[in-house]
Write an enzyme that holds these catalytic residues in place. Structure first.
Site, PDB file in Angstrom:
ATOM      1  N   HIS A  99      72.732  49.156 -38.986  1.00  0.00           N
ATOM      2  CA  HIS A  99      71.481  48.601 -39.503  1.00  0.00           C
ATOM      3  C   HIS A  99      70.370  48.758 -38.477  1.00  0.00           C
ATOM      4  O   HIS A  99      70.623  48.775 -37.271  1.00  0.00           O
ATOM      5  CB  HIS A  99      71.635  47.133 -39.904  1.00  0.00           C
ATOM      6  CG  HIS A  99      72.167  46.229 -38.833  1.00  0.00           C
ATOM      7  ND1 HIS A  99      73.500  46.229 -38.447  1.00  0.00           N
ATOM      8  CD2 HIS A  99      71.564  45.288 -38.068  1.00  0.00           C
ATOM      9  CE1 HIS A  99      73.680  45.329 -37.497  1.00  0.00           C
ATOM     10  NE2 HIS A  99      72.517  44.740 -37.239  1.00  0.00           N
ATOM     11  N   HIS A 101      66.776  47.072 -37.279  1.00  0.00           N
ATOM     12  CA  HIS A 101      65.894  45.907 -37.349  1.00  0.00           C
ATOM     13  C   HIS A 101      64.445  46.377 -37.332  1.00  0.00           C
ATOM     14  O   HIS A 101      64.071  47.205 -36.496  1.00  0.00           O
ATOM     15  CB  HIS A 101      66.072  45.003 -36.122  1.00  0.00           C
ATOM     16  CG  HIS A 101      67.415  44.387 -35.984  1.00  0.00           C
ATOM     17  ND1 HIS A 101      67.678  43.097 -36.363  1.00  0.00           N
ATOM     18  CD2 HIS A 101      68.584  44.877 -35.493  1.00  0.00           C
ATOM     19  CE1 HIS A 101      68.954  42.809 -36.108  1.00  0.00           C
ATOM     20  NE2 HIS A 101      69.522  43.870 -35.573  1.00  0.00           N
TER      21      HIS A 101
END
Ligand SMILES: [Zn+2]
Length: 151
Positions: A99, A101
């Site tokens: 992922h 951010h």
């Protein structure tokens, strides 16, 4: 991955505040934001971290990050934005589904303030979703531009 929280979110088996879904990529709000509007970009398919993510998928994540930075700075007036991925536990990775951010910095503070987190409230989440929703077409534009429509 059976017990991966991000896989469960992508499969609608766990709740999240979604900002965007399409092209095999999902964007939703971090439940422990550094600042309001802290988002996570994940591929819908499970990969542990950036090192085992196929180049095309990695490129999609960062194309979406670029689109989100543009939206935050040009449309929502964020004076600064951090784009970060933590690869491996020593780097601070906590969920082992790759992922990125994207953290708007309304108050500033540079690196020092990246760790102070509060739990996302529903009011905060819905307010931010309402502010960013009119501009999510920009994400679609970026992905269509680089990867073609519907890919
Ligand atoms: Zn996963």
């Amino acid at each position: 991955m059976e017990n991966c929280v991000f896989c469960r979110i992508v499969r609608d088996e766990a709740p999240a505040y979604f900002v965007y879904r399409g092209h095999g990529v999902s964007v939703f709000l971090d439940i422990y934001p550094v600042e309001t509007g802290h988002m996570l970009i994940v591929p819908d398919e499970h990969f542990e971290s950036l090192h085992d993510t196929p180049p095309r998928v990695a490129a999609k994540l960062f194309a979406v990050a670029a689109a989100l930075v543009r939206i935050l700075r040009n449309e929502l007036g964020a004076p600064g934005v951090n784009v970060i991925t933590n690869s491996g536990r020593p780097a601070g990775q906590e969920v082992f589904h790759v992922h990125v951010h994207v953290i708007p910095r309304w108050k500033g503070g540079g690196w020092r303030r990246l760790v102070s987190r509060h739990r996302l409230t529903e009011v905060e989440a819905l307010d931010f979703i309402n502010r960013i929703k009119p501009y999510t077409g920009i994400i679609e534009e970026y992905l269509n531009n680089v990867f073609g429509e519907g890919t």
